[in-house]
Design a protein around this motif. Structure first.
Motif, PDB file in Angstrom:
ATOM      1  N   LYS A 107       7.287 -20.013  -1.992  1.00  0.00           N
ATOM      2  CA  LYS A 107       6.221 -20.992  -1.760  1.00  0.00           C
ATOM      3  C   LYS A 107       5.552 -20.717  -0.100  1.00  0.00           C
ATOM      4  O   LYS A 107       4.428 -20.626  -0.046  1.00  0.00           O
ATOM      5  N   PHE A 108       6.340 -20.663   0.645  1.00  0.00           N
ATOM      6  CA  PHE A 108       6.109 -20.672   1.812  1.00  0.00           C
ATOM      7  C   PHE A 108       5.757 -19.279   2.341  1.00  0.00           C
ATOM      8  O   PHE A 108       4.823 -19.164   2.845  1.00  0.00           O
ATOM      9  N   ALA A 109       6.295 -18.209   1.816  1.00  0.00           N
ATOM     10  CA  ALA A 109       5.610 -16.999   1.770  1.00  0.00           C
ATOM     11  C   ALA A 109       4.299 -16.702   1.291  1.00  0.00           C
ATOM     12  O   ALA A 109       3.269 -16.250   1.973  1.00  0.00           O
ATOM     13  N   ARG A 110       3.983 -17.205   0.254  1.00  0.00           N
ATOM     14  CA  ARG A 110       2.593 -17.150  -0.375  1.00  0.00           C
ATOM     15  C   ARG A 110       1.670 -18.035   0.440  1.00  0.00           C
ATOM     16  O   ARG A 110       0.662 -17.433   0.740  1.00  0.00           O
ATOM     17  N   GLU A 141      -0.215  -5.504  -0.728  1.00  0.00           N
ATOM     18  CA  GLU A 141      -0.245  -6.908  -1.771  1.00  0.00           C
ATOM     19  C   GLU A 141       0.902  -7.805  -1.556  1.00  0.00           C
ATOM     20  O   GLU A 141       1.280  -8.763  -2.211  1.00  0.00           O
ATOM     21  N   THR A 142       2.256  -6.978  -1.099  1.00  0.00           N
ATOM     22  CA  THR A 142       3.452  -7.605  -1.013  1.00  0.00           C
ATOM     23  C   THR A 142       3.265  -8.742  -0.110  1.00  0.00           C
ATOM     24  O   THR A 142       2.866  -8.448   1.207  1.00  0.00           O
ATOM     25  N   CYS A 143       3.648  -9.865  -0.436  1.00  0.00           N
ATOM     26  CA  CYS A 143       3.719 -11.141   0.661  1.00  0.00           C
ATOM     27  C   CYS A 143       5.041 -11.046   1.296  1.00  0.00           C
ATOM     28  O   CYS A 143       5.590 -11.680   2.215  1.00  0.00           O
ATOM     29  N   ALA A 174       0.885 -16.045   3.706  1.00  0.00           N
ATOM     30  CA  ALA A 174       0.115 -14.604   3.529  1.00  0.00           C
ATOM     31  C   ALA A 174      -1.338 -15.082   3.111  1.00  0.00           C
ATOM     32  O   ALA A 174      -2.370 -14.594   3.506  1.00  0.00           O
ATOM     33  N   ARG A 175      -1.385 -16.214   2.541  1.00  0.00           N
ATOM     34  CA  ARG A 175      -2.870 -16.846   2.066  1.00  0.00           C
ATOM     35  C   ARG A 175      -3.562 -17.008   3.469  1.00  0.00           C
ATOM     36  O   ARG A 175      -4.732 -16.780   3.586  1.00  0.00           O
ATOM     37  N   LEU A 176      -2.729 -17.633   4.434  1.00  0.00           N
ATOM     38  CA  LEU A 176      -3.627 -18.017   5.592  1.00  0.00           C
ATOM     39  C   LEU A 176      -3.993 -16.853   6.688  1.00  0.00           C
ATOM     40  O   LEU A 176      -4.993 -16.796   7.183  1.00  0.00           O
ATOM     41  N   SER A 177      -3.124 -16.036   6.469  1.00  0.00           N
ATOM     42  CA  SER A 177      -3.172 -14.709   7.615  1.00  0.00           C
ATOM     43  C   SER A 177      -3.693 -13.582   6.707  1.00  0.00           C
ATOM     44  O   SER A 177      -4.052 -12.708   7.564  1.00  0.00           O
ATOM     45  N   HIS A 178      -3.818 -13.351   5.493  1.00  0.00           N
ATOM     46  CA  HIS A 178      -4.349 -12.123   4.945  1.00  0.00           C
ATOM     47  C   HIS A 178      -5.150 -12.415   3.831  1.00  0.00           C
ATOM     48  O   HIS A 178      -5.617 -13.666   3.607  1.00  0.00           O
ATOM     49  N   HIS A 216      -0.237 -11.516  -2.499  1.00  0.00           N
ATOM     50  CA  HIS A 216       0.681 -12.674  -3.205  1.00  0.00           C
ATOM     51  C   HIS A 216       1.905 -12.135  -4.051  1.00  0.00           C
ATOM     52  O   HIS A 216       2.721 -12.832  -4.542  1.00  0.00           O
ATOM     53  N   GLU A 217       2.137 -10.836  -4.019  1.00  0.00           N
ATOM     54  CA  GLU A 217       3.128 -10.260  -4.688  1.00  0.00           C
ATOM     55  C   GLU A 217       4.739 -10.283  -4.202  1.00  0.00           C
ATOM     56  O   GLU A 217       4.806 -10.517  -2.921  1.00  0.00           O
ATOM     57  N   PHE A 218       5.799 -10.505  -4.939  1.00  0.00           N
ATOM     58  CA  PHE A 218       7.062 -10.511  -4.389  1.00  0.00           C
ATOM     59  C   PHE A 218       7.855  -8.909  -4.991  1.00  0.00           C
ATOM     60  O   PHE A 218       7.346  -8.783  -5.804  1.00  0.00           O
TER      61      PHE A 218
END
Ligand code: PLP
Length: 400
Positions: A116-119, A185-187, A122-126, A131-133
């Motif tokens: 969740k923190f990674a998503r 696309e990888t977060c 990524a949402r804020l900075s990119h 959103h992919e793992f």
């Protein structure tokens, strides 16, 4: 008349949801590296509650921490400040790459939080498309939907599909395979520096170094899941220290609470800045009792002398296991570091585990052919000699 063990086992069969196959004895108490069942049989414990009981059973410092804190305060929730919570977070950051800690109650929760923190980061900075793992074959990250989605084992996944979308898998220790799936696309990329459930597979140095570079190149976060291999297990406080590669997020759980449930997700400041009040939470997390115990555990396992003893006992175990490998054709490979070992067998590992139990040795498995050893880190050289002696006897007559 039924024995106490028979009675307890009958109750379990009747009333407990059958998600585990348990052997036919009932554990009653522990002392050091030994467990005792209700018939008084003694077992040398080589699985340690699945890498949880790093300091063994009945450790006086742990018991005192529980007693002292329980008398003062057991739970208030995360709505309020408590001292053990803040002090444990400080201690974890002082001993790691991280600047901040989020507490939860288990390994799978620490992975959920990391994803969740990674998503959110990524949402804020990119762009939202980031959103992919990326995860790896042989991985185990837990049983809840997010963590399960990054766990590779089909047996755990398939009955519960559809899982969380946007997860790609690559081959462990294969950078070419990783570079084919890590993209803009990888977060985040999530990996265990030493895979546990997957069979005790050590990452190669070039692989983790290369993953770090791939992540930096594509501005993705690197998550190390050290739930099993962290906190001294490999002879280093963090398994990743051996590699000299740092993650952006690290997941911890199993041994941290000295047997009480806790998980922790450690983050760099860069990731932490993306998170604000309300983004994630937990009612039980960071309760004062478990945070008091965790400070004891962390202080003890981070002591350089303690870590040196884990490495030296690990070396003894390794050389003894090498002898078994040379002596018994049934043993096809040994893999591990410190006090985390996998013994690959050309045999049904369940049978070997059962034989061990009958001889007073508790061992784990990873898959159908790997015997997994995760003893308390307080095991001593004399115990290792007993273990090897029993393993020799088991391997001499594996079918009987
Ligand atoms: C055990 C484990 C988990 C899950 O932990 P739980 O506390 O069982 O949820 C996650 N990752 C790794 C590497 C583990 O070994």
């Amino acid at each position: 008349m039924a024995t106490k063990a028979e009675e307890i086992i009958a109750l379990e069969r009747e009333y407990v949801l059958q998600t585990y196959r348990r052997p036919d004895f009932v554990l009653e108490r522990g002392e050091g590296v030994y467990l005792f069942d209700s018939d008084g049989n003694r077992y040398l414990d080589l699985i340690g509650g699945i890498a949880v009981n790093a300091l063994g059973y009945g450790d006086t410092e742990i018991l005192e921490a529980i007693e002292q804190q329980a008398k003062k305060l057991v739970h208030v929730s995360n709505l309020y400040h408590t001292e053990p919570h803040a002090r444990l977070a400080q201690l974890l950051t002082e001993h790691s790459f991280a600047r901040r800690v989020f507490f939860c109650n288990s390994g799978t929760e620490s992975v959920e939080a990391a994803l969740k923190f990674a998503r959110k980061w990524a949402r804020l900075s990119h762009a939202p498309s980031k959103h992919e793992f990326v995860a790896f074959a042989g991985s185990f990250h837990g049983r809840t939907f997010g963590a399960l989605s990054t766990t590779s084992n089909e047996k755990y996944r398939v009955p519960f599909e559809p899982l969380v979308p946007g997860v790609r898998f690559a081959t462990f220790n294969d950078l070419v395979s990783a570079s084919e799936v890590v993209c803009d696309e990888t977060c985040a990329v999530i990996v265990e520096p030493v895979q546990g459930e997957g069979g005790v597979n050590l990452a190669e140095r070039d692989f983790l170094v290369g993953l770090r570079e791939l992540c930096d190149q594509h501005e993705a976060l690197l998550i190390f899941d050290e739930v099993q291999c962290g906190l001294g297990r490999t002879g280093y406080l963090w398994a990743h220290e051996f590699y000299g590669v740092h993650p952006d997020i690290m997941c911890l759980a199993k041994p941290l609470g000295g047997g009480l449930p806790i998980g922790a997700t450690l983050l760099t400041e860069r990731v932490a800045e993306a998170i604000e009040p309300g983004d994630h939470g937990s009612t039980f997390a960071a309760n004062p009792v478990v945070c008091s115990v965790a400070q004891v555990v962390l202080r003890r396992v981070s002591d350089p002398a303690f870590l040196a003893s884990v490495r030296s006992k690990g070396e003894t175990l390794e050389s003894e296991l090498k002898c078994l490998l040379e002596t018994f054709p049934l043993v096809t490979e040994i893999r591990g570091r410190g006090l985390m070992w996998g013994i690959e067998l050309e045999a049904d590992v369940r049978q070997i585990v059962q034989k061990g139990q009958a001889m007073g040795l508790l061992m784990g498995s990873a898959g159908d052919h790997v015997l997994r050893l995760l003893p308390p880190l307080t095991i001593e050289q004399e115990h290792i000699a007993q273990v090897i002696d029993k393993l020799r006897r088991i391997l001499t007559e594996p079918e009987s």
